[in-house]
Design a protein around this motif. Structure first.
Motif, mmCIF file in Angstrom:
data_model
loop_
_atom_site.group_PDB
_atom_site.id
_atom_site.type_symbol
_atom_site.label_atom_id
_atom_site.label_comp_id
_atom_site.label_asym_id
_atom_site.label_seq_id
_atom_site.Cartn_x
_atom_site.Cartn_y
_atom_site.Cartn_z
ATOM 1 N N THR A 114 -2.213 -48.964 1.518
ATOM 2 C CA THR A 114 -2.792 -47.673 1.120
ATOM 3 C C THR A 114 -2.041 -47.011 -0.031
ATOM 4 O O THR A 114 -2.652 -46.406 -0.901
ATOM 5 C CB THR A 114 -2.798 -46.686 2.307
ATOM 6 O OG1 THR A 114 -1.467 -46.531 2.793
ATOM 7 C CG2 THR A 114 -3.667 -47.193 3.440
ATOM 8 N N THR A 115 -0.721 -47.157 -0.006
ATOM 9 C CA THR A 115 0.078 -46.466 -1.010
ATOM 10 C C THR A 115 -0.214 -46.956 -2.427
ATOM 11 O O THR A 115 -0.005 -46.232 -3.392
ATOM 12 C CB THR A 115 1.573 -46.637 -0.652
ATOM 13 O OG1 THR A 115 1.757 -46.133 0.663
ATOM 14 C CG2 THR A 115 2.477 -45.890 -1.585
ATOM 15 N N ARG A 161 -0.091 -51.460 6.221
ATOM 16 C CA ARG A 161 0.630 -52.734 6.198
ATOM 17 C C ARG A 161 0.231 -53.648 7.363
ATOM 18 O O ARG A 161 0.039 -54.851 7.172
ATOM 19 C CB ARG A 161 2.134 -52.465 6.215
ATOM 20 C CG ARG A 161 2.964 -53.731 6.108
ATOM 21 C CD ARG A 161 4.442 -53.414 5.940
ATOM 22 N NE ARG A 161 5.189 -54.640 5.722
ATOM 23 C CZ ARG A 161 5.680 -55.396 6.705
ATOM 24 N NH1 ARG A 161 5.487 -55.037 7.967
ATOM 25 N NH2 ARG A 161 6.352 -56.505 6.419
ATOM 26 N N GLY A 172 4.446 -53.469 -0.081
ATOM 27 C CA GLY A 172 5.834 -53.109 -0.364
ATOM 28 C C GLY A 172 6.812 -54.140 0.171
ATOM 29 O O GLY A 172 7.621 -54.698 -0.563
ATOM 30 N N ARG A 215 4.151 -41.138 8.501
ATOM 31 C CA ARG A 215 2.948 -41.975 8.494
ATOM 32 C C ARG A 215 2.757 -42.600 9.881
ATOM 33 O O ARG A 215 3.665 -42.635 10.701
ATOM 34 C CB ARG A 215 3.099 -43.079 7.441
ATOM 35 C CG ARG A 215 2.889 -42.592 6.006
ATOM 36 C CD ARG A 215 1.415 -42.375 5.677
ATOM 37 N NE ARG A 215 0.646 -43.578 5.954
ATOM 38 C CZ ARG A 215 0.541 -44.616 5.111
ATOM 39 N NH1 ARG A 215 1.141 -44.586 3.939
ATOM 40 N NH2 ARG A 215 -0.163 -45.678 5.439
ATOM 41 N N SER A 262 2.469 -48.486 9.243
ATOM 42 C CA SER A 262 2.637 -48.170 7.823
ATOM 43 C C SER A 262 3.966 -48.717 7.314
ATOM 44 O O SER A 262 4.997 -48.594 7.976
ATOM 45 C CB SER A 262 2.583 -46.654 7.633
ATOM 46 O OG SER A 262 3.461 -46.233 6.603
ATOM 47 N N GLY A 263 3.950 -49.321 6.127
ATOM 48 C CA GLY A 263 5.167 -49.843 5.515
ATOM 49 C C GLY A 263 6.126 -48.719 5.135
ATOM 50 O O GLY A 263 7.340 -48.855 5.236
ATOM 51 N N THR A 264 5.562 -47.598 4.696
ATOM 52 C CA THR A 264 6.371 -46.424 4.350
ATOM 53 C C THR A 264 7.155 -45.955 5.567
ATOM 54 O O THR A 264 8.344 -45.639 5.497
ATOM 55 C CB THR A 264 5.455 -45.278 3.863
ATOM 56 O OG1 THR A 264 4.666 -45.757 2.778
ATOM 57 C CG2 THR A 264 6.253 -44.072 3.423
ATOM 58 N N ARG A 302 12.837 -49.802 -3.972
ATOM 59 C CA ARG A 302 12.106 -50.920 -3.383
ATOM 60 C C ARG A 302 11.202 -51.481 -4.464
ATOM 61 O O ARG A 302 11.250 -51.014 -5.601
ATOM 62 C CB ARG A 302 11.293 -50.418 -2.185
ATOM 63 C CG ARG A 302 12.129 -49.633 -1.184
ATOM 64 C CD ARG A 302 11.269 -48.853 -0.212
ATOM 65 N NE ARG A 302 10.485 -49.748 0.615
ATOM 66 C CZ ARG A 302 9.219 -49.524 0.965
ATOM 67 N NH1 ARG A 302 8.597 -48.432 0.552
ATOM 68 N NH2 ARG A 302 8.562 -50.369 1.722
HETATM 69 P P1 PGA Z 1 1.807 -48.373 3.678
HETATM 70 O O1 PGA Z 1 2.665 -49.426 2.868
HETATM 71 O O2 PGA Z 1 0.712 -47.877 2.768
HETATM 72 O O3 PGA Z 1 1.313 -49.170 4.868
HETATM 73 O O4 PGA Z 1 2.751 -47.260 4.076
HETATM 74 C C1 PGA Z 1 3.443 -49.048 1.806
HETATM 75 C C2 PGA Z 1 4.654 -49.920 1.719
HETATM 76 O O5 PGA Z 1 4.712 -50.982 2.365
HETATM 77 O O6 PGA Z 1 5.575 -49.513 0.976
#
Ligand code: PGA
Length: 233
Positions: free
Chosen positions: A19-20, A48, A66, A113, A117-119, A185
């Motif tokens: 999404t990011t 993610r 990411g 988040r 989510s990867g964030t 990152r």
């Molecule tokens: P996300 O991924 O949109 O799932 O937070 C972003 C990332 O992996 O940095």
């Protein structure tokens, strides 16, 4: 074959992106589509966890994320920096401060988040490393919702710099000058190991490698507010 001649390449490119990346991927795809009008693109925008499911099922040509997975056999290339920053409402007292210590930051409440989510993973890792609990005020399922909630004074957040306006004040947000930030990152383009890429997928990969350095200054992906002068270090 004729389809390999530049400008005549045809077909469909399927990309899945976290999404990011929706804040910059469309702007990368713009010049690509202009150069290859015969290629049409379908881009899935998911978090993610959903992206990893698609990757495991081989549903797309390429994956933009990411943090590449360590439990799937993949090839990945970093193509652009992805700094993680702390944001606050522009009127927050910390917005005026320099080199805010982590302990002070951790006293604040945060908007997070969703799981998957990867964030969120990046933020959790940071607090784990510091053996500090995160004071979670609220969980929100999108970067945009988090930005609005931060601007509305509900708490602070850690987000990719990619989600912000080049001038965050336009969004009533401030990027805090906190010690250890930005966390540097990278964005990666990922594919299953050994996967035979289609002509269009290879074309896109080559385009990404060749053009991203030219595109990024215009996309404002770097974080100039953190380029410190030597005497500041
Ligand atoms: P996300 O991924 O949109 O799932 O937070 C972003 C990332 O992996 O940095």
């Amino acid at each position: 074959t004729i389809s390999n001649i530049k400008g005549l390449k045809q077909g469909r490119l399927k990309i899945a992106a976290v999404t990011t990346t929706k804040y910059f991927m469309p702007r990368v795809l713009g010049p690509f589509c202009a150069q290859y009008p015969g290629i049409d693109i379908a881009m899935e925008v998911v978090n993610r966890d959903r992206l990893l499911e698609r990757l495991a099922r081989n549903q797309d040509d390429l994956y933009i994320m990411g943090l590449p997975p360590d439990d799937l056999d993949v090839e990945s290339e970093a193509f652009m920096e992805n700094p993680l920053v702390v944001i606050a409402p522009v009127s927050h007292p910390l917005a005026q401060r320099k080199r805010i210590p982590f302990a002070e930051l951790a006293n604040e409440t945060f908007l997070m988040r969703e799981q998957g989510s990867g964030t969120r993973i990046a933020m959790e890792k940071l607090f784990q490393k510091r053996k500090t609990p995160i004071k979670i005020k609220m969980e929100l399922g999108s970067n945009e919702a988090i930005k609005q909630a931060v601007a509305g004074g509900l708490g602070l957040a850690m987000l990719s710099r990619s989600t912000l306006n080049p001038d965050p004040r336009q969004e009533e947000l401030a990027v805090l000058d906190a010690q250890g930030f930005p966390i540097m990152r990278a964005w990666h383009v990922v594919r299953p190991k050994g996967k035979d890429l289609s002509v269009v997928a290879t074309t896109f990969l080559d385009f990404l490698r060749a053009h991203i350095k030219l595109l990024t200054p215009r996309l404002q992906i770097s974080a100039p507010e953190y380029v410190q002068s030597p005497e500041n270090k």
